[in-house]
Design a protein around this motif. Structure first.
Motif, PDB file in Angstrom:
ATOM      1  N   ASP A  27      51.753   2.906   4.619  1.00 50.18           N
ATOM      2  CA  ASP A  27      53.072   3.544   4.661  1.00 50.18           C
ATOM      3  C   ASP A  27      53.228   4.528   3.505  1.00 50.18           C
ATOM      4  O   ASP A  27      53.802   5.615   3.686  1.00 50.18           O
TER       5      ASP A  27
ATOM      6  N   GLN B 107      55.678   0.561  12.598  1.00 50.40           N
ATOM      7  CA  GLN B 107      54.398   0.314  11.945  1.00 50.40           C
ATOM      8  C   GLN B 107      53.912  -1.117  12.190  1.00 50.40           C
ATOM      9  O   GLN B 107      52.773  -1.336  12.613  1.00 50.40           O
TER      10      GLN B 107
ATOM     11  N   TRP C 199      53.526   6.220  14.520  1.00 47.76           N
ATOM     12  CA  TRP C 199      52.746   5.020  14.218  1.00 47.76           C
ATOM     13  C   TRP C 199      51.933   4.557  15.416  1.00 47.76           C
ATOM     14  O   TRP C 199      51.005   3.761  15.273  1.00 47.76           O
TER      15      TRP C 199
END
Length: 296
Positions: A164, A232, A116
């Motif tokens: 995601d 994230q 990420w």
């Protein structure tokens, strides 16, 4: 232990040491949740406050917002990360050309292996309101004003969930494709002889074959309902979206590490860990009851 198997047990030693050092030894820090912990005083010198940190957790307005944000983001991630691989596996299963099938699989698997940190930098660039690729495309094609994907709380949630899904759905489809590989081809042949088209074959053979593994994956995912994705969120969020985008893990980081409220931050982490443990035990029980799945 048999003499011949000792090298295999020895191979486990580094992993066991790693697990002990990074997962079990730090559990001694749980005591901070019951203290007004000061690093310069240590565990023995810090004031004992009992359950005050937990009372403070439920009294703070932002704590409740963080818990709600975590549940909202995590639940939608679980639902869509279950539905997207399910549908993708069905569609990929319909492709008869193996070369094309493998190429598509490789392309959709790749994002899973990118961190990420990398993807966060890419998203910050392409979703920027100041010349980002997505906003430039929307503006030129539809005349839409720049959308603050990462600066508005509601858009931030949408961006987090969608990105995601894009990153993980290809890799998540592996278990569904594995389930489909066990379907007896003679079932499709018999259905075709009986006059069933591809849609009916999918509806009455492919989908039922995926139901058991879907139940297993779905119930086991309940254990992660409080894990909305620290990596994230941390790489994408900013103070303007704290109200809608802050989750438990990032809140712990900001309160314990940045603000120095280590006792309060530990209390939040312990609260999350206890709830997660209950959910994991419940999910394994449900997986065993509904799909006869068990680890041992």
């Amino acid at each position: 232990m048999k003499l011949k198997s000792w090298p295999f047990h020895l191979m486990l030693l580094p992993s066991l040491i790693f697990l002990l050092v990074f997962s079990y030894v730090p559990m001694a820090g749980i005591i901070m949740a019951f203290q007004n912990y000061k690093p310069w005083l240590g565990f023995t010198g810090s004031e004992w406050v009992g359950l005050d940190n937990f009372r403070y957790l439920f009294d703070r307005q932002d704590s409740m917002e963080v818990i709600w944000n975590t549940l909202f983001i995590a639940v939608f991630k679980i639902l869509f990360n279950l539905a997207a691989p399910f549908l993708f596996a069905i569609l990929l299963n319909e492709i008869r050309r193996n070369g094309l099938k493998r190429s598509i699989q490789t392309l959709v698997y790749l994002p899973h292996f990118l961190s990420w940190v990398i993807l966060g930098g890419i998203l910050l660039d392409i979703l920027s309101t100041d010349g980002g690729f997505v906003n430039r495309m929307l503006g030129s094609a539809f005349g839409i004003e720049p959308i603050p994907f990462l600066m508005d709380g509601n858009w931030f949630r949408f961006t987090v969930i969608l990105s995601d899904i894009w990153k993980e759905f290809g890799f998540g489809a592996i278990v569904f494709l594995a389930a489909l590989s066990n379907v007896n081809p003679s079932l499709y042949e018999a259905a075709e002889v009986d006059g069933a088209n591809r849609w009916k074959q999918t509806l009455h053979i492919t989908v039922p074959a995926l139901i058991p593994i879907t139940v297993v994956v779905g119930t086991l995912a309940l254990g992660n309902i409080l894990n909305a994705g620290f990596d994230q969120i941390f790489n994408l969020y900013n103070p303007t979206v704290y109200e809608k985008g802050d989750i438990i893990d990032t809140f712990v980081y900001r309160t314990a590490i940045i603000s120095g409220e280590m006792g309060f931050g530990t209390a939040i982490g312990l609260f999350k860990s206890v709830i997660s443990l209950i959910l994991i035990l419940t999910s394994y029980r449900l997986a065993y009851k509904w799909a006869n799945y068990r680890i041992f």
